[in-house]
Design an enzyme around this catalytic site. Structure first.
Site, short mmCIF file in Angstrom:
data_model
loop_
_atom_site.label_atom_id
_atom_site.label_comp_id
_atom_site.label_asym_id
_atom_site.label_seq_id
_atom_site.Cartn_x
_atom_site.Cartn_y
_atom_site.Cartn_z
CB THR A 72 62.35 128.04 -7.62
OG1 THR A 72 61.60 127.05 -8.21
CG2 THR A 72 62.13 128.15 -6.11
CD GLN A 179 57.81 127.22 -19.46
OE1 GLN A 179 58.03 126.97 -20.59
NE2 GLN A 179 58.06 126.34 -18.68
CG HIS A 201 66.11 124.26 -16.34
ND1 HIS A 201 64.94 123.20 -16.41
CD2 HIS A 201 65.98 125.15 -15.33
CE1 HIS A 201 64.18 123.46 -15.55
NE2 HIS A 201 64.49 124.59 -14.87
CB CYS A 329 57.58 122.17 -9.11
SG CYS A 329 58.94 123.28 -9.91
#
Length: 383
Positions: A72, A179, A201, A329
């Protein structure tokens, strides 16, 4: 009851070797990398080693990498830095309606600041048309931001063609590769990409650590001030333990062998789930969302017509199966997926969609068990 975790697109468990690489920098090597003494030099050397390793895997100059707090922040930095750097000259950027909110929300904020943003449509498979990108380019276009892999349906965007188009017009090209890292080979010496966002992560590293590649040819405006860290591009003491863990995760997941093995395994898991659902439900009882060919194998988005997404997720959770309604999210609020809406799918498909995403810890037994339980729940709800 043993749980079955099928939400790896949201986050992955920390790999044991990654945790092992992280611990020394939480215990013994705790110096501030900006300090001049031995303790600081030790962690500074470690940071340099991590940066060099990651750069070697994605084929760029280590000086072009900025460590961040995650995908983000990387996306926000890419958009705000690029648009701010060109203030007064150009005021237009292009993206799509199917981007992650970490791109869409800062895009909305840029509009409030007076910038113009074009949000391109995608087709029913989630794919953007390169010709639509070309048609949206204006004389004052400074940035195009398109994700590599859609986080909800797994569709692969044509970033090479879009990047070439951007460069032909002197436009900066940003790619959200959160991704894609650890799933696809990334060679920044060949890809026509100027800025790329990545996250730890999603590849078995810890949360709170990310990366932003910024080509040395691109103007960069720093908007986090307070220190000279990251070559004065991001103030704040570095998350040394997280960065060392991130580097280890990159090492484990991005080799040619690791990528090939993962692709074979993920395709097998995907095939197993589809075959098992076909066996227990019937092929006409569910719809697969996303592109049938231009996709990654680890994300499988399926609509079970007539079954409400929230109801199915709750029942799956009671059975120990973790899945999602879309982006992590937003899935906590269980809003209708903006990605599926952007794909203009029918309402009955929108409101019955579930995202399964596979990881290293899954095996065929997990998938077959999960598919059987999904089928049982779907049948029960429909009755």
């Amino acid at each position: 009851m043993k749980g079955i975790y099928l939400d790896h697109a949201a986050t992955t468990p920390i790999h044991p070797e990654v945790l092992e690489a992280m611990i020394p920098y939480l215990k013994e090597a705790y110096g501030n990398p900006s300090s001049m003494h031995t303790y600081g030099r030790e962690t500074r050397t470690a940071l340099n080693r991590a940066r060099d390793l990651i750069a070697s895997r994605i084929h760029c100059n280590p000086a072009e990498l900025i460590f961040t707090s995650g995908g983000t922040e990387s996306n926000n930095t890419a958009l705000f830095s690029t648009m701010t750097a060109y203030t007064g000259e150009k005021k237009h950027m292009i993206t799509t309606r199917a981007e992650h909110h970490a791109v869409l929300h800062p895009s909305h904020e840029l509009e409030k600041l007076g910038f113009d943003v074009t949000y391109l449509e995608v087709d029913s498979t989630g794919l953007v048309n390169v010709q639509d990108v070309a048609a949206a380019i204006r004389p004052d276009t400074v940035l195009i931001s398109i994700m590599y892999v859609n986080n909800e349906v797994g569709t692969l965007q044509p970033i090479e063609q879009i990047g070439q188009l951007a460069h032909e017009h002197g436009i900066v090209f940003h790619v959200d590769a959160v991704q894609a890292l650890g799933k696809l080979p990334i060679d920044l010496s060949l890809l026509p990409v100027d800025i790329m966002s990545m996250s730890s992560h999603k590849i078995y590293g810890p949360k709170g650590t990310g990366l932003l590649y910024v080509s040395k040819h691109i103007p960069f405006f720093n908007y986090i001030h307070g220190g000279s860290q990251e070559r004065k591009r991001r103030g704040g003491t570095e998350n040394v333990a997280g960065i060392m863990a991130f580097a280890k995760a990159v090492e484990l997941t991005t080799s040619e062998e690791a990528l090939e093995n993962w692709s074979i395994k993920a395709e097998g898991l995907r095939h197993t789930m589809i075959e098992a659902l076909t066996k227990h439900l019937g092929s006409d009882e569910f719809v697969i969302n996303g592109h049938p060919e231009q996709r990654v194998p680890h994300i499988l988005n399926i609509s079970f017509i007539g079954v409400d997404t929230e109801t199915l997720l709750m029942n799956l959770d009671l059975e120990g199966i973790a899945a999602a309604s879309g982006s992590a999210c937003t899935s906590g609020s269980l809003e209708v997926s903006h990605v599926l809406q952007a794909m203009n799918l029918p309402d009955n498909v929108l409101h019955s969609a579930i995202r399964f995403s596979f990881g290293m810890g899954n095996d065929t037994n997990d998938i077959e068990t999960a598919a059987q339980k999904v089928a049982t729940i779907v049948k029960r709800i429909r009755k």
